[in-house]
Design an enzyme around this catalytic site. Sequence first.
Site, short mmCIF file in Angstrom:
data_model
loop_
_atom_site.label_atom_id
_atom_site.label_comp_id
_atom_site.label_asym_id
_atom_site.label_seq_id
_atom_site.Cartn_x
_atom_site.Cartn_y
_atom_site.Cartn_z
N GLU A 34 0.83 -1.26 -0.04
CA GLU A 34 0.02 -0.18 0.09
C GLU A 34 0.81 1.19 -0.05
OE1 GLU A 34 -3.44 0.98 -0.05
OE2 GLU A 34 -2.35 2.91 0.14
N GLN A 35 0.53 2.14 -0.99
CA GLN A 35 1.49 3.40 -0.94
C GLN A 35 1.26 4.35 0.33
OE1 GLN A 35 -0.10 5.67 -4.33
NE2 GLN A 35 -1.96 6.13 -3.39
N ARG A 84 -17.31 4.75 6.64
CA ARG A 84 -16.43 4.53 5.72
C ARG A 84 -14.89 3.64 6.56
NH1 ARG A 84 -14.43 4.57 0.08
NH2 ARG A 84 -16.41 5.46 -0.39
N TYR A 116 -27.53 9.99 5.56
CA TYR A 116 -28.05 8.84 6.34
C TYR A 116 -27.12 8.93 7.61
CZ TYR A 116 -24.33 6.25 3.53
OH TYR A 116 -23.37 6.01 2.82
N ASP A 147 -12.07 -0.62 -8.34
CA ASP A 147 -11.77 0.49 -9.17
C ASP A 147 -10.87 0.61 -9.95
OD1 ASP A 147 -14.03 1.45 -7.85
OD2 ASP A 147 -13.04 3.23 -7.03
#
Length: 375
Positions: free
Chosen positions: A33-34, A107, A212, A291
């Site tokens: 992971e960067q 998130r 929400y 993605d």
Amino acid sequence: MKPPTIAIVGAGMGGLAAAASLRRIGLEVAVYEQARQFTRLGAGIQIGCNAMHVLRGLGLEALLRAETFYPRSWNNRDARTGEVLFDMVFGPQAEAKYGAPYLLAHRGDLHAALASTVPPDIVHLDHRLEGLEPRRDGTRLHFANGRTVEADLVVGADGVNSVVRAALFGADAPRFTGRIAYRTVYPAARLDGFDMGDCTKWWGEDRHIVMYPVKPDRSEVYFVTSQPEPGFDLESWSARGDVATLRDAFAGFHPDVQRVLAACPDVHKRPLVDRDPLPRWAEGPIALLGDACHPMTPYMAQGAAMAIEDAAILSRCLDGVERDGVTAALARYERSRQPRTARMQLTSRANAWGKGVTDTDWVYGYDAWTAPLAD
Ligand code: FAD
């Protein structure tokens, strides 16, 4: 039996779900992971019933139920009149129908839950992939920190501007939709007792806002917009927006929306991008996921769900496969996933999900652990 060694590039939702799914079938995985550390992004995320099937298989159902909001429905309303256009019912009814709950999360909580499924020492932070070098047996990965590693199989889960994708199929920019998303999470106490509802999308002519709660006790709330804003195209989760500009952009919306915007302390903004469906996701022993291969607009709230589904299908295609079977397994993974994600990208792009009566079965009724694989 020589199982393949696997390097996953990117520790977002997709990369972590892939690591967990592949470890579940006993494969050796390392994630690169960067980022130097994980940051808790101020954003919400809808976890569709289809994503929950996968997350249940990764052992996360109890944790997620305890940390997220369980909505009665996703209500779609006209921004001016408040008229209900379509009430997409979730809660126990959808859970019974689709076999898994629909949840609304912070998130950061979903990301942390996924991170908890893999040992920390297999996630290598501060490793930005710069290039891939084909070797006789597998691939060598070159990182900006000077390190190189080799793996039999590489999974590019490195997001919309994927370096792995560029290496396989050439570099090009994603399609800018001309729309910006403003978003924020803030304490519900700021609303002074006002009830913003369970999950509402307010539809205007050329813009909308979705709001929400993200905690079971409604103590934190989230909203995200889509609106035109010429001249802004900085793709980043950390770019700040101007609250006054945001309030002006929604000045004509229903008083409930004004109330939520008035209470908002600060916002971030990012341009919304997608791509046309990519016909190929895999080349030899290298494949894309999430993605990196199927970025979509957030209008169906399915981008992360697709990455999470990809992870489960990838693990099923690789189950029991030896090193010399990797290329065929990845081609099968691509064939199994591409049609569904292409349909999702194009349906999402149309931005009509929930605007009127909507058939939701094909989206939420899919279970990646049991769905048929392509031949
Ligand atoms: P990413 O989350 O982009 O993760 C990629 C990772 O790779 C990052 O950690 C990045 O730092 C790392 N990386 C990148 N390049 C390199 C490199 N060269 N070397 C090493 N590491 C690298 N989806 C839903 O399912 N529900 C929702 O409600 C929802 N709401 C959304 C709202 C908004 C406003 C937006 C923009 C999107 C939303 N999505 C939603 C979509 C979702 O955020 C994405 O689809 C999801 O994050 C994709 O996960 P990923 O792991 O494929 O990519």
